[in-house]
Write a protein that holds these residues in place. Structure first.
Motif, mmCIF file in Angstrom:
data_model
loop_
_atom_site.group_PDB
_atom_site.id
_atom_site.type_symbol
_atom_site.label_atom_id
_atom_site.label_comp_id
_atom_site.label_asym_id
_atom_site.label_seq_id
_atom_site.Cartn_x
_atom_site.Cartn_y
_atom_site.Cartn_z
ATOM 1 N N LEU A 263 0.837 -1.202 0.000
ATOM 2 C CA LEU A 263 0.000 0.000 0.000
ATOM 3 C C LEU A 263 0.873 1.255 0.000
ATOM 4 O O LEU A 263 0.605 2.207 -0.743
ATOM 5 C CB LEU A 263 -0.942 -0.017 1.206
ATOM 6 N N LEU A 264 1.927 1.258 0.807
ATOM 7 C CA LEU A 264 2.825 2.423 0.848
ATOM 8 C C LEU A 264 3.411 2.701 -0.537
ATOM 9 O O LEU A 264 3.474 3.847 -0.988
ATOM 10 C CB LEU A 264 3.965 2.173 1.846
ATOM 11 N N GLU A 265 3.817 1.617 -1.198
ATOM 12 C CA GLU A 265 4.404 1.753 -2.527
ATOM 13 C C GLU A 265 3.391 2.336 -3.510
ATOM 14 O O GLU A 265 3.697 3.208 -4.311
ATOM 15 C CB GLU A 265 4.845 0.356 -2.987
ATOM 16 N N ARG A 266 2.151 1.833 -3.401
ATOM 17 C CA ARG A 266 1.102 2.290 -4.312
ATOM 18 C C ARG A 266 0.697 3.734 -4.015
ATOM 19 O O ARG A 266 0.446 4.532 -4.922
ATOM 20 C CB ARG A 266 -0.096 1.338 -4.183
ATOM 21 N N ILE A 267 0.646 4.089 -2.733
ATOM 22 C CA ILE A 267 0.291 5.460 -2.361
ATOM 23 C C ILE A 267 1.309 6.432 -2.962
ATOM 24 O O ILE A 267 0.953 7.462 -3.529
ATOM 25 C CB ILE A 267 0.225 5.622 -0.816
ATOM 26 N N LEU A 268 2.579 6.065 -2.869
ATOM 27 C CA LEU A 268 3.614 6.929 -3.438
ATOM 28 C C LEU A 268 3.436 7.058 -4.947
ATOM 29 O O LEU A 268 3.511 8.155 -5.509
ATOM 30 C CB LEU A 268 4.999 6.366 -3.098
ATOM 31 N N PHE A 269 3.164 5.924 -5.583
ATOM 32 C CA PHE A 269 2.969 5.930 -7.037
ATOM 33 C C PHE A 269 1.801 6.844 -7.438
ATOM 34 O O PHE A 269 1.917 7.666 -8.343
ATOM 35 C CB PHE A 269 2.713 4.490 -7.512
ATOM 36 N N GLU A 270 0.685 6.699 -6.720
ATOM 37 C CA GLU A 270 -0.506 7.490 -7.071
ATOM 38 C C GLU A 270 -0.302 8.970 -6.737
ATOM 39 O O GLU A 270 -0.767 9.840 -7.471
ATOM 40 C CB GLU A 270 -1.746 6.951 -6.349
ATOM 41 N N LEU B 207 1.052 12.482 6.277
ATOM 42 C CA LEU B 207 -0.165 11.663 6.293
ATOM 43 C C LEU B 207 -0.661 11.689 7.736
ATOM 44 O O LEU B 207 -0.064 11.065 8.617
ATOM 45 C CB LEU B 207 0.158 10.238 5.838
ATOM 46 N N ILE B 208 -1.719 12.467 7.973
ATOM 47 C CA ILE B 208 -2.196 12.688 9.348
ATOM 48 C C ILE B 208 -3.589 12.094 9.507
ATOM 49 O O ILE B 208 -4.467 12.339 8.684
ATOM 50 C CB ILE B 208 -2.286 14.196 9.684
ATOM 51 N N THR B 209 -3.790 11.334 10.567
ATOM 52 C CA THR B 209 -5.105 10.733 10.804
ATOM 53 C C THR B 209 -6.083 11.807 11.296
ATOM 54 O O THR B 209 -5.665 12.897 11.717
ATOM 55 C CB THR B 209 -5.035 9.641 11.888
ATOM 56 N N ALA B 210 -7.389 11.444 11.271
ATOM 57 C CA ALA B 210 -8.421 12.403 11.699
ATOM 58 C C ALA B 210 -8.179 12.849 13.138
ATOM 59 O O ALA B 210 -8.505 13.974 13.510
ATOM 60 C CB ALA B 210 -9.798 11.764 11.561
ATOM 61 N N ALA C 5 -5.563 8.554 1.451
ATOM 62 C CA ALA C 5 -4.464 7.598 1.596
ATOM 63 C C ALA C 5 -4.280 7.238 3.068
ATOM 64 O O ALA C 5 -4.007 6.086 3.413
ATOM 65 C CB ALA C 5 -3.178 8.189 1.025
ATOM 66 N N THR C 6 -4.463 8.212 3.947
ATOM 67 C CA THR C 6 -4.278 7.974 5.377
ATOM 68 C C THR C 6 -5.312 6.979 5.904
ATOM 69 O O THR C 6 -5.000 6.101 6.709
ATOM 70 C CB THR C 6 -4.354 9.304 6.157
ATOM 71 N N VAL C 7 -6.553 7.100 5.417
ATOM 72 C CA VAL C 7 -7.598 6.159 5.856
ATOM 73 C C VAL C 7 -7.241 4.738 5.408
ATOM 74 O O VAL C 7 -7.319 3.782 6.196
ATOM 75 C CB VAL C 7 -8.985 6.590 5.315
ATOM 76 N N ALA C 8 -6.825 4.607 4.146
ATOM 77 C CA ALA C 8 -6.441 3.280 3.636
ATOM 78 C C ALA C 8 -5.272 2.717 4.447
ATOM 79 O O ALA C 8 -5.231 1.538 4.788
ATOM 80 C CB ALA C 8 -6.086 3.376 2.158
#
Ligand SMILES: [Fe+2]
Ligand SMILES: [Fe+2]
Length: 417
Positions: free
Chosen positions: A27-34, A143-146, A184-187
């Motif tokens: 997921l981290l890799e994909r978040i960076l890609f997106e 990336l900060i949570t709610a 991204a943070t929620v995912a």
């Protein structure tokens, strides 16, 4: 639809895709890609916040996890991956990423080599020097949570225009990245929960069998994904199928030995090699493991079952447990004498064949109570010799082709003394 709305729509679509990924690292890799795709960035890095003990104190640091760089990547042969060194950064004002994590702010730097003199942070150009790359514009965001917790930081590098020229990031990019980061943070939070549950299962196995450590399972899972990536590349597997498979492969391979929770301590904790009788009992960990995932609710369950059941099968059919139903223990395919037949070649699922190599490689490279780590040359000779006997020969070829990536994965999860 104006361009802001069109871009926002694509952010919602990305969000949907991100939520399907269950493994944290992927997921981290994909978040960076997106993130890079949203703002047309040539390169980027992603860091996660971790708490470490230093001098008897718990401190938060940013750990570098992934780098992507289209320019550098395109200079490599097809299928080869970018190799980079890993490091950590203190969360303070000295680096752009540390400052972003400290303050929770988005930092827009038009030119990293001309940071305003009144800015608290400076630029470490060592990556540029080793890679022969020139970082210019960067956008760095947390990336900060709610509820205000920082999970990590992303830095996207060198926004490209249509002609491939580096330009500065725009106000629209900042707007888009803000929305993207929230999703991204929620995912990411969801993936942390999944990872924590799996680690708890692994910890249970580790409490029973001290050999089955967290670092071992992380390395095995990392090697497995590397081997699969090259296999999928060679076989032209469609991207969508590849992404799904590697996600569940990663999780399933971490669970390869959870069946050991059902094996007696007398055997598991024996500080010496097993007798033939003990070895036979030990072999049941494959069946116990598979039976844990027998009520299949998801692809992860199916994958975890396949791997637990078949990671000790041999390519030539001499492995264990062979064609047995893990729950009823009834033989599924028998030979002339009524004994269950061994699974061989393609009868062993791809994931089982991959994890077999990853697990043995890691065990040989590691210290065990009854043996010292083998030196690397000896380990590689052993794998080579067992191609076509114990291991899928095609996968062994792949293993040797991607050895630098395997070594890189090994360095990510060092054995803690
Ligand atoms: Fe095993
Ligand atoms: Fe293992």
């Amino acid at each position: 639809m104006d361009s802001d709305n069109a871009n926002l729509k694509s952010i919602f679509e990305i969000d949907f895709e991100l939520r399907k990924i269950q493994d944290l690292d992927l997921l981290l890799e994909r978040i960076l890609f997106e993130a890079r795709r949203v703002v047309h960035a040539d390169a980027g890095s992603i860091y996660v916040k971790q708490t470490v003990e230093e001098d008897g104190e718990s401190i938060d640091k940013l750990f570098f996890r992934y780098a992507q760089n289209d320019t550098v990547q395109n200079s490599l042969p097809p299928g080869q991956k970018l190799i980079y060194s890993t490091f950590s950064l203190p969360i303070n004002e000295k680096s752009v990423s540390g400052y972003s994590a400290l303050t929770g702010k988005i930092i827009d730097v038009p030119d990293m080599y001309n940071i305003p003199p009144d800015a608290p942070y400076s630029f470490n150009s060592s990556f540029d020097k080793t890679a022969g790359y020139k970082t210019v514009s960067t956008l760095t965001f947390p990336l900060i949570t709610a509820d205000g917790r920082i999970l990590g930081v992303i830095q996207v590098i060198n926004k490209m225009d249509e002609n491939g020229n580096v330009i500065v990031f725009s106000q629209e990019d900042i707007f888009l990245i803000t929305h993207f980061a929230a999703n991204a943070t929620v995912a990411l939070q969801q993936a942390y929960i999944t990872r924590a549950m799996i680690l708890r299962m692994i910890k249970m196995a580790e409490l029973r069998d001290p050999k089955e450590t967290g670092t071992h399972v992380n390395r095995v899972a990392g090697y497995a994904v590397e081997i699969y990536d090259r296999w999928a590349h060679n076989h032209n597997i469609p991207v969508e199928e590849r992404e799904t498979f590697r996600d569940i492969l990663k999780i399933g391979s971490m669970l390869h030995d959870v069946g050991k929770v059902a094996i007696s301590d007398v055997i598991l904790k024996k500080p010496a090699r097993f007798t033939p009788e003990e070895f036979q009992v030990m072999q049941h960990h494959t069946l116990f493991g598979a039976s844990l995932f027998d009520d299949i609710h998801s692809n992860i369950d199916r994958m975890a079952k396949d791997i637990a059941l078949t990671h000790h099968e041999n390519w030539n059919g001499t492995g264990y447990p062979g064609w047995i139903d893990p729950v009823t223990r009834a033989p599924i395919k028998t030979g002339d004498s009524g004994q269950p037949l061994g699974r061989k070649e393609d009868e062993i699922p791809l994931a089982g064949r991959i994890v077999a190599i990853a697990d043995v490689y890691d065990a040989l490279c590691s210290k065990r109570v009854y043996k010292e780590p083998w030196d690397e040359g000896k380990v590689l000779d052993e794998l080579r010799q067992l191609a076509g006997i114990k291991f899928d020969p095609e996968l062994i070829d792949i293993f040797f082709e991607i050895l630098p990536s395997i070594k890189h994965t090994q360095s990510l999860y060092p054995e803690i003394a």
